[in-house]
Design a protein around this motif. Structure first.
Motif, mmCIF file in Angstrom:
data_model
loop_
_atom_site.group_PDB
_atom_site.id
_atom_site.type_symbol
_atom_site.label_atom_id
_atom_site.label_comp_id
_atom_site.label_asym_id
_atom_site.label_seq_id
_atom_site.Cartn_x
_atom_site.Cartn_y
_atom_site.Cartn_z
ATOM 1 N N ALA A 1 0.837 -1.205 0.000
ATOM 2 C CA ALA A 1 0.000 0.000 0.000
ATOM 3 C C ALA A 1 0.872 1.254 0.000
ATOM 4 C CB ALA A 1 -0.934 -0.006 1.200
ATOM 5 N N LEU A 2 1.935 1.238 0.790
ATOM 6 C CA LEU A 2 2.860 2.375 0.804
ATOM 7 C C LEU A 2 3.565 2.531 -0.538
ATOM 8 C CD1 LEU A 2 4.402 1.889 4.357
ATOM 9 C CD2 LEU A 2 2.725 3.610 3.650
ATOM 10 N N CYS A 3 3.965 1.409 -1.132
ATOM 11 C CA CYS A 3 4.632 1.451 -2.441
ATOM 12 C C CYS A 3 3.680 1.977 -3.525
ATOM 13 C CB CYS A 3 5.157 0.072 -2.818
ATOM 14 S SG CYS A 3 6.558 -0.465 -1.816
ATOM 15 N N ILE A 4 2.418 1.651 -3.424
ATOM 16 C CA ILE A 4 1.434 2.157 -4.391
ATOM 17 C C ILE A 4 1.345 3.674 -4.292
ATOM 18 C CG2 ILE A 4 -1.043 2.259 -4.891
ATOM 19 C CD1 ILE A 4 -1.119 -0.774 -4.269
ATOM 20 N N ILE A 5 1.344 4.197 -3.082
ATOM 21 C CA ILE A 5 1.294 5.651 -2.905
ATOM 22 C C ILE A 5 2.537 6.309 -3.487
ATOM 23 C CG2 ILE A 5 1.332 7.505 -1.182
ATOM 24 C CD1 ILE A 5 -0.488 5.712 0.537
ATOM 25 N N VAL A 6 3.702 5.738 -3.205
ATOM 26 C CA VAL A 6 4.956 6.291 -3.742
ATOM 27 C C VAL A 6 4.957 6.213 -5.272
ATOM 28 C CG1 VAL A 6 7.460 5.928 -3.854
ATOM 29 C CG2 VAL A 6 6.276 5.852 -1.646
ATOM 30 N N ALA A 7 4.489 5.107 -5.829
ATOM 31 C CA ALA A 7 4.445 4.955 -7.291
ATOM 32 C C ALA A 7 3.475 5.949 -7.913
ATOM 33 C CB ALA A 7 4.050 3.526 -7.655
ATOM 34 N N LEU A 8 2.322 6.147 -7.292
ATOM 35 C CA LEU A 8 1.368 7.138 -7.807
ATOM 36 C C LEU A 8 1.969 8.540 -7.787
ATOM 37 C CD1 LEU A 8 -1.991 5.958 -6.192
ATOM 38 C CD2 LEU A 8 -1.439 5.999 -8.633
ATOM 39 N N LYS A 9 2.627 8.878 -6.682
ATOM 40 C CA LYS A 9 3.257 10.199 -6.584
ATOM 41 C C LYS A 9 4.331 10.355 -7.646
ATOM 42 C CE LYS A 9 4.440 14.168 -4.930
ATOM 43 N NZ LYS A 9 4.551 15.011 -6.093
ATOM 44 N N ALA A 10 5.141 9.325 -7.846
ATOM 45 C CA ALA A 10 6.185 9.391 -8.873
ATOM 46 C C ALA A 10 5.572 9.515 -10.262
ATOM 47 C CB ALA A 10 7.070 8.153 -8.790
ATOM 48 N N LEU A 11 4.513 8.776 -10.521
ATOM 49 C CA LEU A 11 3.846 8.842 -11.829
ATOM 50 C C LEU A 11 3.308 10.238 -12.106
ATOM 51 C CD1 LEU A 11 2.589 7.360 -14.339
ATOM 52 C CD2 LEU A 11 0.540 7.143 -12.927
ATOM 53 N N PHE A 12 2.619 10.817 -11.136
ATOM 54 C CA PHE A 12 2.040 12.142 -11.358
ATOM 55 C C PHE A 12 3.094 13.243 -11.356
ATOM 56 C CE2 PHE A 12 -1.916 10.087 -9.583
ATOM 57 C CZ PHE A 12 -2.559 10.037 -10.807
ATOM 58 N N THR A 13 4.242 12.970 -10.753
ATOM 59 C CA THR A 13 5.318 13.963 -10.745
ATOM 60 C C THR A 13 6.001 14.065 -12.099
ATOM 61 O OG1 THR A 13 5.697 13.629 -8.398
ATOM 62 C CG2 THR A 13 7.495 14.600 -9.630
ATOM 63 N N VAL A 14 6.139 12.949 -12.809
ATOM 64 C CA VAL A 14 6.878 12.970 -14.074
ATOM 65 C C VAL A 14 6.017 13.395 -15.263
ATOM 66 C CG1 VAL A 14 8.530 11.237 -13.317
ATOM 67 C CG2 VAL A 14 6.498 10.517 -14.567
ATOM 68 N N ILE A 15 4.724 13.515 -15.066
ATOM 69 C CA ILE A 15 3.867 13.970 -16.166
ATOM 70 C C ILE A 15 4.101 15.461 -16.365
ATOM 71 C CG2 ILE A 15 1.487 14.294 -16.949
ATOM 72 C CD1 ILE A 15 0.737 11.803 -15.361
ATOM 73 N N PRO A 16 4.427 15.863 -17.603
ATOM 74 C CA PRO A 16 4.697 17.282 -17.849
ATOM 75 C C PRO A 16 3.469 18.160 -17.571
ATOM 76 C CG PRO A 16 5.346 15.932 -19.734
ATOM 77 C CD PRO A 16 4.600 15.048 -18.793
ATOM 78 N N PHE A 17 3.732 19.377 -17.176
ATOM 79 C CA PHE A 17 2.725 20.413 -16.955
ATOM 80 C C PHE A 17 1.830 20.155 -15.742
ATOM 81 C CE2 PHE A 17 3.422 20.216 -21.620
ATOM 82 C CZ PHE A 17 4.191 21.370 -21.726
ATOM 83 N N ILE A 18 2.182 19.197 -14.901
ATOM 84 C CA ILE A 18 1.437 18.992 -13.660
ATOM 85 C C ILE A 18 2.276 19.565 -12.526
ATOM 86 C CG2 ILE A 18 0.598 17.285 -12.008
ATOM 87 C CD1 ILE A 18 -0.362 15.611 -14.238
ATOM 88 N N THR A 19 1.694 20.502 -11.816
ATOM 89 C CA THR A 19 2.409 21.144 -10.712
ATOM 90 C C THR A 19 2.550 20.163 -9.543
ATOM 91 O OG1 THR A 19 0.387 21.970 -9.696
ATOM 92 C CG2 THR A 19 1.432 23.382 -11.366
ATOM 93 N N PRO A 20 3.493 20.418 -8.651
ATOM 94 C CA PRO A 20 3.626 19.551 -7.470
ATOM 95 C C PRO A 20 2.338 19.513 -6.624
ATOM 96 C CG PRO A 20 5.571 20.915 -7.701
ATOM 97 C CD PRO A 20 4.591 21.391 -8.722
ATOM 98 N N GLU A 21 1.650 20.645 -6.567
ATOM 99 C CA GLU A 21 0.398 20.689 -5.806
ATOM 100 C C GLU A 21 -0.650 19.773 -6.437
ATOM 101 O OE1 GLU A 21 2.045 23.395 -6.872
ATOM 102 O OE2 GLU A 21 2.713 24.329 -5.002
ATOM 103 N N ALA A 22 -0.775 19.839 -7.751
ATOM 104 C CA ALA A 22 -1.728 18.975 -8.451
ATOM 105 C C ALA A 22 -1.299 17.508 -8.355
ATOM 106 C CB ALA A 22 -1.841 19.399 -9.919
ATOM 107 N N SER A 23 0.009 17.279 -8.358
ATOM 108 C CA SER A 23 0.524 15.919 -8.236
ATOM 109 C C SER A 23 0.110 15.297 -6.905
ATOM 110 C CB SER A 23 2.047 15.937 -8.372
ATOM 111 O OG SER A 23 2.596 14.697 -8.072
ATOM 112 N N TRP A 24 0.241 16.047 -5.815
ATOM 113 C CA TRP A 24 -0.166 15.533 -4.512
ATOM 114 C C TRP A 24 -1.673 15.307 -4.444
ATOM 115 C CZ3 TRP A 24 2.288 13.118 -0.875
ATOM 116 C CH2 TRP A 24 3.661 13.290 -0.748
ATOM 117 N N THR A 25 -2.429 16.222 -4.999
ATOM 118 C CA THR A 25 -3.888 16.079 -4.990
ATOM 119 C C THR A 25 -4.319 14.877 -5.819
ATOM 120 O OG1 THR A 25 -4.176 18.441 -4.628
ATOM 121 C CG2 THR A 25 -6.057 17.247 -5.516
#
Length: 165
Positions: free
Chosen positions: A34-58
């Motif tokens: 479950a923790l790894c899924i959260i980290v993977a989701l955060k990493a996935l949304f972080t590397v998508i261009p034009f997504i701010t860190p705030e939007a990535s966390w949300t």
């Protein structure tokens, strides 16, 4: 057959065999996953261009909470046919630890969305709109986990229409 007799037969059916559908969540490996899924989701949304860190966390918070709600609180029954339908009307959350409240597993899977909400709120710099979105997602998941919601189907949504034998 009276309602009391049906409950007794269901309890006997549920106690006759271990529930392989819900026993896996008690393992520490499931907790780590479950923790790894959260980290993977955060990493996935972080590397998508034009997504701010705030939007990535949300997006991480929304995606994890949505997935957890579907997995724990929406899908009913078990995928195995070896239990004579004893768990057909129960969600995974209702099956965990035989329905006993406040076990270590339930506490962990309750605390996880709260911690993720707190992280999301902090890293979105307490933006009011993002706070509202993150808090709404948290409320949906946490309310479904409350003991008062055990075996409750709001507005009859996701309720089984047939009588269980």
């Amino acid at each position: 057959m009276s309602s009391k007799d049906k409950k007794a037969y269901t309890a006997l059916d549920q106690s006759s065999m271990p529930n392989f559908n819900s026993s896996w969540v008690n393992y520490k490996g499931a907790w780590l996953t479950a923790l790894c899924i959260i980290v993977a989701l955060k990493a996935l949304f972080t590397v998508i261009p034009f997504i701010t860190p705030e939007a990535s966390w949300t997006l991480t918070n929304l995606t994890y909470n949505c997935g957890q709600y579907i997995m724990f609180h929406w899908v009913q029954g078990i995928p195995f046919e070896n239990n004579q339908g004893a768990y057909d009307g129960l969600t995974l959350w209702e099956q965990i630890d035989g329905g006993v409240q406040f076990t270590a597993t339930r506490k962990f899977f309750t605390a996880l969305p709260i911690i993720l909400f707190l992280l999301s709120t902090h890293y979105t710099h307490y933006d009011v709109i993002l706070f509202g979105i993150n808090f709404s997602a948290l409320l949906v998941v946490i309310i479904a986990k409350l003991p008062i919601m055990h075996r409750v189907r709001v507005f009859g949504i996701n309720k089984l229409d047939y009588e269980m034998d």
